[in-house]
Design an enzyme around this catalytic site. Sequence first.
Site, PDB file in Angstrom:
ATOM      1  N   LYS A  32     -26.889  18.972  47.600  1.00 12.48           N
ATOM      2  CA  LYS A  32     -26.362  19.856  47.668  1.00 12.48           C
ATOM      3  C   LYS A  32     -27.135  21.208  47.614  1.00 12.48           C
ATOM      4  O   LYS A  32     -28.104  21.597  46.556  1.00 12.48           O
ATOM      5  CB  LYS A  32     -24.731  19.516  46.960  1.00 12.48           C
ATOM      6  CG  LYS A  32     -25.831  20.197  45.924  1.00 12.48           C
ATOM      7  CD  LYS A  32     -23.978  19.032  45.055  1.00 12.48           C
ATOM      8  CE  LYS A  32     -23.821  19.491  43.928  1.00 12.48           C
ATOM      9  NZ  LYS A  32     -23.036  19.059  43.022  1.00 12.48           N
TER      10      LYS A  32
ATOM     11  N   ARG B  24     -10.803  17.721  38.656  1.00  9.95           N
ATOM     12  CA  ARG B  24     -11.459  18.546  39.721  1.00  9.95           C
ATOM     13  C   ARG B  24     -10.714  17.973  41.194  1.00  9.95           C
ATOM     14  O   ARG B  24     -10.026  18.321  41.938  1.00  9.95           O
ATOM     15  CB  ARG B  24     -12.542  18.880  39.557  1.00  9.95           C
ATOM     16  CG  ARG B  24     -13.678  20.032  40.247  1.00  9.95           C
ATOM     17  CD  ARG B  24     -14.760  20.117  39.944  1.00  9.95           C
ATOM     18  NE  ARG B  24     -15.628  19.094  40.543  1.00  9.95           N
ATOM     19  CZ  ARG B  24     -16.724  18.977  40.597  1.00  9.95           C
ATOM     20  NH1 ARG B  24     -17.547  19.683  39.629  1.00  9.95           N
ATOM     21  NH2 ARG B  24     -17.867  18.358  41.184  1.00  9.95           N
TER      22      ARG B  24
ATOM     23  N   TYR C  79     -35.274  53.077  38.941  1.00  9.62           N
ATOM     24  CA  TYR C  79     -33.174  53.389  39.381  1.00  9.62           C
ATOM     25  C   TYR C  79     -32.729  53.844  38.148  1.00  9.62           C
ATOM     26  O   TYR C  79     -33.544  53.547  36.748  1.00  9.62           O
ATOM     27  CB  TYR C  79     -33.023  52.500  39.965  1.00  9.62           C
ATOM     28  CG  TYR C  79     -33.238  52.717  41.670  1.00  9.62           C
ATOM     29  CD1 TYR C  79     -33.026  53.722  42.627  1.00  9.62           C
ATOM     30  CD2 TYR C  79     -33.021  50.875  42.325  1.00  9.62           C
ATOM     31  CE1 TYR C  79     -32.567  53.422  43.495  1.00  9.62           C
ATOM     32  CE2 TYR C  79     -32.780  51.461  43.275  1.00  9.62           C
ATOM     33  CZ  TYR C  79     -33.033  52.422  44.405  1.00  9.62           C
ATOM     34  OH  TYR C  79     -32.879  52.120  46.242  1.00  9.62           O
TER      35      TYR C  79
ATOM     36  N   MET D 146     -32.858  45.898  45.050  1.00  9.78           N
ATOM     37  CA  MET D 146     -32.619  44.889  45.342  1.00  9.78           C
ATOM     38  C   MET D 146     -33.292  44.151  46.196  1.00  9.78           C
ATOM     39  O   MET D 146     -33.407  42.876  45.791  1.00  9.78           O
ATOM     40  CB  MET D 146     -31.632  45.237  46.590  1.00  9.78           C
ATOM     41  CG  MET D 146     -31.556  44.133  46.966  1.00  9.78           C
ATOM     42  SD  MET D 146     -30.155  45.400  48.948  1.00  9.78           S
ATOM     43  CE  MET D 146     -28.772  45.423  48.359  1.00  9.78           C
TER      44      MET D 146
HETATM   45  C1  LIG Z   1     -23.530  17.663  41.625  1.00 10.44           C
HETATM   46  C2  LIG Z   1     -23.404  16.970  41.264  1.00 10.44           C
HETATM   47  C3  LIG Z   1     -23.469  15.456  40.671  1.00 10.44           C
HETATM   48  C4  LIG Z   1     -25.008  15.767  40.768  1.00 10.44           C
HETATM   49  O1  LIG Z   1     -25.122  16.158  38.815  1.00 10.44           O
HETATM   50  P1  LIG Z   1     -26.378  16.600  38.203  1.00 10.44           P
HETATM   51  O2  LIG Z   1     -25.779  16.752  36.679  1.00 10.44           O
HETATM   52  O3  LIG Z   1     -27.314  17.572  38.975  1.00 10.44           O
HETATM   53  O4  LIG Z   1     -27.178  15.491  38.479  1.00 10.44           O
HETATM   54  C5  LIG Z   1     -23.294  13.617  40.588  1.00 10.44           C
HETATM   55  N1  LIG Z   1     -22.389  14.010  41.121  1.00 10.44           N
HETATM   56  C6  LIG Z   1     -21.451  15.261  42.131  1.00 10.44           C
HETATM   57  C7  LIG Z   1     -20.011  14.609  41.469  1.00 10.44           C
HETATM   58  C8  LIG Z   1     -21.832  16.699  42.377  1.00 10.44           C
HETATM   59  O5  LIG Z   1     -20.893  17.307  42.567  1.00 10.44           O
END
Ligand SMILES: *Cc1c(COP(=O)(O)O)cnc(C)c1O
Length: 366
Positions: free
Chosen positions: A37, A134, A262, A311
């Site tokens: 992701k 969550r 800056y 930036m």
């Molecule tokens: C991001 C995520 C992971 C991976 O977690 P890490 O700590 O990066 O290994 C696993 N399961 C879910 C549901 C996540 O959102």
Amino acid sequence: MNNHVTVLEIDGNALEHNLHYFKNKLHQKTKILAVVKAFGYGSDAAKVASFLKDKVDYFAVAYAHEGTALRKAKIATPILVLHPQIQNFNQIVRDQLEPSIYNLKTLTEFLAYAEEQELLSYPIHLKFNTGLNRLGLSKADIPLIMNAIDGSEHVKIKSILSHLAASEDANERVFTLKQLHNFKEIIKEVYEYLDYTPIAHTLNTSGVINYPEAQFDMVRIGIGLYGFGNDKKETSQLKNSHILRSIISQTHSVKKGETVGYNRAFIANVDATIATIPIGHADGLSRKLGNGNGSVTIHNQRAPIIGNVCMDMMMVDITNINCKEGDNVFIFKTQEDILNISSVSETISYEVLTLISQRIKRMLIY
Ligand SMILES: *Cc1c(COP(=O)(O)O)cnc(C)c1O
């Protein structure tokens, strides 16, 4: 074509090393899901997935369009979408993405959609809340959920999953064990409704490190794949996959009393030489790294970042380094570099990696 001189190298050998490290901690038959992701934790999800596609069982992304990008890159491996939305169902099915169903509304809507589209045994995953609060279905709703799914030829439950709230935190061991216990009860109850057995999974990287006994049928490795465990010892066993490098665009000699950047934030208290590097806070480097709090590496020597990070660029002090315009600069190369940046930026490795802006060129090396 992005021909920017500031480049994020994704080290394929490191990804492979880290994958093996976790594989060796697991039973031979435990499946591995690689979490890619957020552009593969700030790298390039398509490049990471293309490199790992024959070495893992699953990929996971957060959102449907991240899965679509992988399909466009010709990734045929199953892809779990952790946070699908009802608005994405068409895209999910078109691209053979597998939704993690986390609430009753999404379940009902997906079942209706699957029926309307006459899908057959479309793979879905049931995500349960075991304490993170969550995303996730409730254990109390299992009869409702299973009766809704019961007998539907349109969907098939590929897996049951949950997510730990504090798998990296030894002080929360009691809480985590309670979550794992809840998860076991949930699996047991769901299985009673089915004449087939979906796989179960709940561990993330630090879960694998701290609770390998709870690996179930699959584990979801994110940050570990990219080189970070939950402590120094684990991290030292892993290899860093994100290497951020650039070059010196320009050097300046400044006289004692002159200022740089800056707000004239750097004032030379001796004659100094400074270098300008084409990377700035818009690229994900916190302004907290300015004023000597952070540094880059030039010819294996530390060059402190001076004044305010701009930036698109920043200035570093090269007075004591023998270097010239065009020479290589490492913003970070090792896990220690990344951990230094995250500590100065008052955040965690995850955020330092995922903030690397999309205008920086990505290259897979191996
Ligand atoms: C991001 C995520 C992971 C991976 O977690 P890490 O700590 O990066 O290994 C696993 N399961 C879910 C549901 C996540 O959102």
